[in-house]
Design an enzyme around this catalytic site. Structure first.
Site, PDB file in Angstrom:
ATOM      1  N   GLU A 163      -3.577  -0.386  -2.277  1.00 21.30           N
ATOM      2  CA  GLU A 163      -4.091   0.975  -2.359  1.00 21.30           C
ATOM      3  C   GLU A 163      -2.972   1.835  -2.911  1.00 21.30           C
ATOM      4  O   GLU A 163      -1.859   1.841  -2.371  1.00 21.30           O
ATOM      5  CB  GLU A 163      -4.516   1.502  -0.989  1.00 21.30           C
ATOM      6  CG  GLU A 163      -5.809   0.909  -0.497  1.00 21.30           C
ATOM      7  CD  GLU A 163      -6.265   1.515   0.821  1.00 21.30           C
ATOM      8  OE1 GLU A 163      -5.728   2.570   1.244  1.00 21.30           O
ATOM      9  OE2 GLU A 163      -7.165   0.933   1.431  1.00 21.30           O
ATOM     10  N   TYR A 190      -2.155   7.944  -1.498  1.00 19.77           N
ATOM     11  CA  TYR A 190      -3.223   8.922  -1.308  1.00 19.77           C
ATOM     12  C   TYR A 190      -2.827  10.316  -1.762  1.00 19.77           C
ATOM     13  O   TYR A 190      -3.684  11.165  -1.980  1.00 19.77           O
ATOM     14  CB  TYR A 190      -3.591   9.028   0.176  1.00 19.77           C
ATOM     15  CG  TYR A 190      -4.316   7.868   0.769  1.00 19.77           C
ATOM     16  CD1 TYR A 190      -4.814   6.825  -0.012  1.00 19.77           C
ATOM     17  CD2 TYR A 190      -4.538   7.811   2.136  1.00 19.77           C
ATOM     18  CE1 TYR A 190      -5.493   5.766   0.557  1.00 19.77           C
ATOM     19  CE2 TYR A 190      -5.223   6.758   2.719  1.00 19.77           C
ATOM     20  CZ  TYR A 190      -5.695   5.734   1.924  1.00 19.77           C
ATOM     21  OH  TYR A 190      -6.366   4.694   2.493  1.00 19.77           O
ATOM     22  N   GLU A 238       0.807  -1.222   0.000  1.00 17.36           N
ATOM     23  CA  GLU A 238       0.000   0.000   0.000  1.00 17.36           C
ATOM     24  C   GLU A 238       0.835   1.264   0.000  1.00 17.36           C
ATOM     25  O   GLU A 238       1.889   1.321   0.641  1.00 17.36           O
ATOM     26  CB  GLU A 238      -0.923   0.018   1.219  1.00 17.36           C
ATOM     27  CG  GLU A 238      -1.910  -1.126   1.197  1.00 17.36           C
ATOM     28  CD  GLU A 238      -3.016  -0.958   2.205  1.00 17.36           C
ATOM     29  OE1 GLU A 238      -2.881  -0.127   3.125  1.00 17.36           O
ATOM     30  OE2 GLU A 238      -4.022  -1.655   2.058  1.00 17.36           O
ATOM     31  N   HIS A 239       0.323   2.271  -0.708  1.00 17.23           N
ATOM     32  CA  HIS A 239       0.734   3.670  -0.626  1.00 17.23           C
ATOM     33  C   HIS A 239       2.164   3.951  -1.059  1.00 17.23           C
ATOM     34  O   HIS A 239       2.734   4.959  -0.665  1.00 17.23           O
ATOM     35  CB  HIS A 239       0.506   4.219   0.788  1.00 17.23           C
ATOM     36  CG  HIS A 239      -0.845   3.884   1.340  1.00 17.23           C
ATOM     37  ND1 HIS A 239      -2.000   4.350   0.772  1.00 17.23           N
ATOM     38  CD2 HIS A 239      -1.212   3.091   2.374  1.00 17.23           C
ATOM     39  CE1 HIS A 239      -3.038   3.874   1.444  1.00 17.23           C
ATOM     40  NE2 HIS A 239      -2.582   3.107   2.418  1.00 17.23           N
TER      41      HIS A 239
END
Length: 144
Positions: free
Chosen positions: A37, A40, A15-16
């Site tokens: 993910e 962001y 993630e990220h």
């Protein structure tokens, strides 16, 4: 980054990370369940891309790989700092007879867009009304 041959990953969660989140360089790799993910906080579209491509796929199989399997994968987008940012593909893989993906999807978690599931195929995961949190699926890649 997976560089070894004959590697099997079960329950791979990444993630990220900026740029490609996962890069698979080895031959005969197998992933069973991949969850990702995207970051962001990519600051601008100009900074979130490479070689004329919008963004970076969450799961990238290197162009030289001839044999790879993925069973059950999802890439999610939530560009909270700049919802206008787009990512071209959730998954990016070479076109080779031995490279096959099964049951993959992209999902928008309320901000940003993933234009395609894999290699320009599949609908966009957008933040349009009725699309947030709704997976965009491809059962098989390439289609049989």
């Amino acid at each position: 980054m997976i560089n070894g041959n004959n590697v099997t990953a079960t329950g791979l969660f990444v993630e990220h990370f900026q740029e490609y989140n996962t890069i698979w360089n080895g031959e005969n790799g197998v992933t069973v369940l991949y969850q990702n993910e995207l970051p962001y906080d990519p600051p601008t579209q100009a900074e979130w891309g490479h070689d004329g491509v919008l963004g970076w796929a969450g799961y990238k199989v290197a162009d030289h790989v001839q044999n790879h399997r993925l069973y059950g994968g999802g890439v999610y987008v939530f560009n909270q700092n700049n919802p206008s940012i787009r990512t071209e593909n959730g998954f990016e893989v070479p076109v080779a007879p031995g490279v096959r993906l099964h049951h993959i999807m992209t999902v928008n978690l309320s901000a940003g867009t993933i234009n395609h599931v894999v290699n320009g195929l599949g609908d966009a995961a957008t933040s349009e009304p009725g699309h947030i949190g709704v997976p965009v699926y491809l059962r098989e890649y390439p289609a049989r």
